[in-house]
Enzyme design. Sequence first.
Site: not given
Length: 431
Positions: A200, A211, A297
Amino acid sequence: MQVRHFSSCRIVQAGKERFVPSSGTYPKGFKVGGFFTGVKKNAFNMDLAMLSSDKPCNAAAVFTTNVFKAAPVQVDRKILDVTQGKGIKTVVVNSGCANAVTGEGGIHDAQQMVKKADQVFGSESDLPASLVMSTGVIGQRLKIDKILKGIEEHAPAMKDDHEAWLNTAKGICTTDTFPKLMSQQFKIGDNTYTIAGLTKGAGMIHPRMATLLGFFATDAPVSASALGVALKHAADRSFNAISVDGDTSTNDTIVCLANGAAGGPEITETSASFPVFQDILTDFSSRLSQLVVRDGEGATKFVKISVNDAVSEQEAAKVAETVACSPLVKTALYGKDANWGRILCAVGYSGMQVEPTKTTVSFMPTDGSSELKLLVNGEPEQVDEARASEILDMEDLEIQINLGTGGGKNANFWTCDFSHEYVTINGDYRT
């Protein structure tokens, strides 16, 4: 606009469906599941993921280097130290709350998750047999009673089919727009093995291993020490070679379990088969980690930074990372601006051995058409702006940098662009 609710992958965003597998082949001896416990507000958003092996596994992990290590990171490191990576059976992950910067209470909550998982799934010794992870908002205590109840209540519903694996991937999501799951079969000698991986991440992504969150499971018989070496090698070339925004999370963890259920001779560091397994794990990790970048994002582009002919692989990787993390490069990519001066600027402040008169920079389109040279041996090219615009209009592209040192060492790094939407998503993260 990309609408990202907290744990938004319940409805996969248009265009991202191609990254979600409709079927898969999964390793023997593992059961998994994703469930809702009440950590998140919306009952449609799973917030608990569990994986358990029928038999004890060898395990290895890589963790964040952020000094504010989350409670589950601290607990897992101690467990792997005391067990030497042996006898691990279960991984439990909650999403919606990071259990980071939560003091001794947070440590106790993570330990409670371990104890409950050991009670439910069993342990072959007096040592812990479970690892735990958390992801979500930093600085808030877990709704631990809901999680402990969920572990016990949902364990009987765990399965080994594709839907169960996909739900497990959904259960660890936060601002992701799609669940990230992969599986593949591979051969070593006469034996066929399977590996599955889920991860995820969409924001707070930057290499300092790990990360993000993720775990691998394989039915190959790999020793604990060999697994640790292979995972570190793989992470350095995959999860440590991606960046969305340059922020290193407090919770970053990648775990790999090997239960040996498919049989065959044990793979150790001295086995002839070890380099084969390590290469398979590295390639698999690289492909899985790239899904995180594709879900960055606010991202509109998937960008590969290739640095060639450096004096060492480490120097090539540092130059690639520096370019990939430059806000000016990333915003130029979003604006479809062929401003190669920003790329060269980042190369120059990377701190590595760079000779300006030997440096070449090109845009490499991913449709098979010819490259567009921007700089050749330190001399600027007459750039065809229309051609540059065509390349920068593509979702996927590559920036190739040749340092011309004669050292012949190369490295790749994957990143995305910076858009207005990144600011919107993170400005509204807790609302």
